[in-house]
Design an enzyme around this catalytic site. Structure first.
Site, PDB file in Angstrom:
ATOM      1  N   CYS A   1       0.977  -1.016   0.203  1.00  0.00           N
ATOM      2  CA  CYS A   1       0.199  -0.069   0.008  1.00  0.00           C
ATOM      3  C   CYS A   1       0.755   1.221   0.132  1.00  0.00           C
ATOM      4  CB  CYS A   1      -1.007  -0.062   1.446  1.00  0.00           C
ATOM      5  SG  CYS A   1      -1.763   1.227   1.425  1.00  0.00           S
TER       6      CYS A   1
ATOM      7  N   CYS B   1      -7.330   1.138  -1.714  1.00  0.00           N
ATOM      8  CA  CYS B   1      -7.547   0.385  -0.316  1.00  0.00           C
ATOM      9  C   CYS B   1      -7.374  -1.317  -0.865  1.00  0.00           C
ATOM     10  CB  CYS B   1      -8.538   0.775   0.348  1.00  0.00           C
ATOM     11  SG  CYS B   1      -8.572  -0.176   2.209  1.00  0.00           S
TER      12      CYS B   1
ATOM     13  N   GLN C   1     -19.823  -8.996  10.733  1.00  0.00           N
ATOM     14  CA  GLN C   1     -18.382  -9.007  10.782  1.00  0.00           C
ATOM     15  C   GLN C   1     -17.810  -8.877   9.222  1.00  0.00           C
ATOM     16  OE1 GLN C   1     -16.342 -10.296  13.016  1.00  0.00           O
ATOM     17  NE2 GLN C   1     -17.336 -11.322  14.349  1.00  0.00           N
TER      18      GLN C   1
ATOM     19  N   PHE D   1     -25.374 -12.751  23.239  1.00  0.00           N
ATOM     20  CA  PHE D   1     -24.993 -11.693  22.287  1.00  0.00           C
ATOM     21  C   PHE D   1     -24.997 -12.075  20.951  1.00  0.00           C
ATOM     22  CE2 PHE D   1     -22.404 -11.789  26.327  1.00  0.00           C
ATOM     23  CZ  PHE D   1     -22.408 -10.613  26.742  1.00  0.00           C
TER      24      PHE D   1
ATOM     25  N   GLU E   1     -29.934 -10.908  23.166  1.00  0.00           N
ATOM     26  CA  GLU E   1     -29.249  -9.952  22.768  1.00  0.00           C
ATOM     27  C   GLU E   1     -29.678  -8.576  23.207  1.00  0.00           C
ATOM     28  OE1 GLU E   1     -27.346  -6.912  20.846  1.00  0.00           O
ATOM     29  OE2 GLU E   1     -26.937  -9.023  20.692  1.00  0.00           O
TER      30      GLU E   1
ATOM     31  N   ASP F   1     -30.523  -7.490  29.489  1.00  0.00           N
ATOM     32  CA  ASP F   1     -29.417  -6.912  29.848  1.00  0.00           C
ATOM     33  C   ASP F   1     -28.334  -7.919  30.362  1.00  0.00           C
ATOM     34  OD1 ASP F   1     -27.087  -5.456  30.891  1.00  0.00           O
ATOM     35  OD2 ASP F   1     -28.416  -4.103  32.260  1.00  0.00           O
TER      36      ASP F   1
ATOM     37  N   ASP G   1     -20.651 -14.613  22.326  1.00  0.00           N
ATOM     38  CA  ASP G   1     -19.932 -13.724  21.199  1.00  0.00           C
ATOM     39  C   ASP G   1     -20.126 -12.307  21.616  1.00  0.00           C
ATOM     40  OD1 ASP G   1     -18.316 -12.639  19.253  1.00  0.00           O
ATOM     41  OD2 ASP G   1     -20.266 -12.884  17.610  1.00  0.00           O
TER      42      ASP G   1
ATOM     43  N   CYS H   1     -13.190 -10.621  20.746  1.00  0.00           N
ATOM     44  CA  CYS H   1     -12.787  -9.896  19.914  1.00  0.00           C
ATOM     45  C   CYS H   1     -11.683  -8.963  21.016  1.00  0.00           C
ATOM     46  CB  CYS H   1     -13.378  -8.859  19.410  1.00  0.00           C
ATOM     47  SG  CYS H   1     -14.678  -7.942  20.566  1.00  0.00           S
TER      48      CYS H   1
END
EC number: 2.1.1.190
Length: 450
Positions: A91, A179, A283, A312, A333, A360, A381, A407
């Protein structure tokens, strides 16, 4: 669910202050090792230096970006000796753009860094290691991102519109010709976008632009004031020429210009299509997402008669593939709009055995009506904050097997420690290379009740 890209950034270390180091000062350094975020670490005159673009063993000259206490944030500007791990970045704006921070590092070494990060975090926060390390899940190094946000800023003094990506460690906007991490359809749109926006009659009305690709391509323009008709027509013609939907967002939620427009993505192995809207978490890496789902289901290994809990759950990215295999899936969720869309996705795909609830997830789960019958298999997740409150109740839910998709290795490690305290064994763990060319680490872990 929703992720914020990031990693280890400059943090004050506390303690005695080191000597004042002015921003812009240049210093010759030898890089010793890599931090978890991919920056090189060096020590000089009692200070710890974090150097963007530096690799182990390299001698370089770095420019100071900021300093506090005994920590210096810097950027490599000149190499005196180069590491064997270094490669030429493909790049043209690598090192300036804040998106890809590891293009200068061979891809195999990127994977090794991420694996090391996960291993060290598990040891540091939980004092454990998996019984088995899984091979990294990988996809294409480039051409993988199906979503991007492009920064736009009107410079009234210069009468100029800046279009590009945010720079690393500053608010500068870096213009680009292409990009390489975008999927090809979005590369084409992104390449032509600056010329379009710079021809706007009222460019100061533009906030930012987001690009999406799935079952269709789409462009979302966020505007801070109402668009004039001429600019709106330019946008519509541009999107038509690029076979992309046009979505606009003022002060309210994003809306398609054509009311019937829909965005979605397919999960071919399970013959599923999931609809979503701009602003929903999806994702960004389609090939790794499918591999991740496949691995999660293989590790969880649910039998056809099991009830599976997906915490989640978002749009149903895991819930709906699970529903193809088991008797009943319950997805939970926190965001009401996502719960609604997950239910609609189940209905659209003919899945009557997937049921979705809002809750919650930072509070007790065992008292919830949907949790009364318990679950032998659970998938989580969570966002970067992790799922500490949820994992505290795993044993009370009756879970025998738990797959945790993360993550943030630090919160995964913290939660793994809590799972261990409840008697679960960390059977397997590995990284998911969801974001090649960056230091962002996604991981998966399998826990089994002891």
């Amino acid at each position: 669910m929703a992720r914020n890209k990031g990693g280890l950034r400059f943090q004050p270390s506390g303690g005695a202050r080191g000597p004042a180091i002015p921003v812009g000062k240049k210093q010759r350094l030898t890089i010793e090792r890599l931090a978890h975020d991919g920056r090189g670490i060096a020590h000089e005159a009692g200070m710890t230096w974090f150097v963007s673009g530096g690799l182990p063993g390299e001698e370089l000259e770095a420019r100071v970006l900021g300093a506090r206490s005994k920590v210096v944030d810097a950027r490599s500007e000149r190499l005196f000796s180069s590491s064997d791990l270094r490669r030429r970045e493909p790049c043209t704006v690598a090192g300036r753009c804040g998106g890809c921070t590891l293009q200068h590092l061979e891809h195999g070494e990127q994977l090794a860094l991420k694996q090391r990060t996960l291993q060290e975090q598990l040891q540091r926060f939980a004092g454990i290691e998996p019984e088995e390390w899984a091979a990294p899940l990988v996809g294409p190094e480039f051409g993988y991102r199906r979503r991007a946000r492009i920064a736009v800023r009107w410079d009234a003094r210069a009468r100029r519109l800046d279009v590009g990506f945010r720079a690393s460690a500053s608010q500068e906007i870096v213009a680009f010709d292409e990009c390489l991490v975008l999927v090809p359809p979005l590369q084409t749109i992104a390449r032509a976008l600056p010329a379009l926006l710079q021809d706007f009659r009222k460019p100061e009305s533009i906030g930012h632009v987001e690009l999406f690709h799935g079952t269709a391509s789409a462009l979302l323009l966020r505007h801070t004031t109402a668009l004039v008709d001429e600019d709106r027509q330019r946008l519509a013609a541009f999107c038509s020429a690029h076979q992309a939907q046009l979505w606009l967002q003022g002060a309210e939620q994003p809306l398609p210009v054509e009311p019937a427009a829909e965005l979605g993505y397919s999960l071919g192995d399970w013959q599923l299509t999931l609809a979503y809207r701009p602003g929903d978490f999806v994702q960004v890496n389609a090939p790794v997402n499918e591999s991740m789902i496949r691995q999660a289901l293989d590790w969880l290994a649910p039998t056809a008669d099991e009830r599976v809990l997906d915490l989640f759950c978002g749009l149903g990215n895991f819930s709906l593939p699970l529903a193809r295999r088991v008797a009943r899936v319950v997805g939970v969720e926190g965001v009401a709009a996502m719960v609604e869309r997950a239910g609609a996705n189940a209905l659209a795909n003919g899945l009557g055995n997937a049921h979705f609830f809002q809750a919650d997830l930072s509070k007790a789960l065992a008292e919830a009506p949907w949790a009364e019958q318990g679950f032998t298999a659970v998938l989580l997740d969570p966002p970067r904050d992790g799922a500490f409150e949820a994992v505290r109740e795993m044993s009370s839910l009756g879970a025998r097997r738990v797959v945790y998709v993360s993550c943030n290795p630090a919160t995964l490690a913290r939660d793994a420690g809590e799972m261990a305290r409840q008697g679960y064994r960390l059977k397997r763990a590995g990284i998911l290379d969801m974001f090649p060319q960056t230091a962002h680490v996604e991981a998966m872990a399998l826990f089994e009740a002891g």
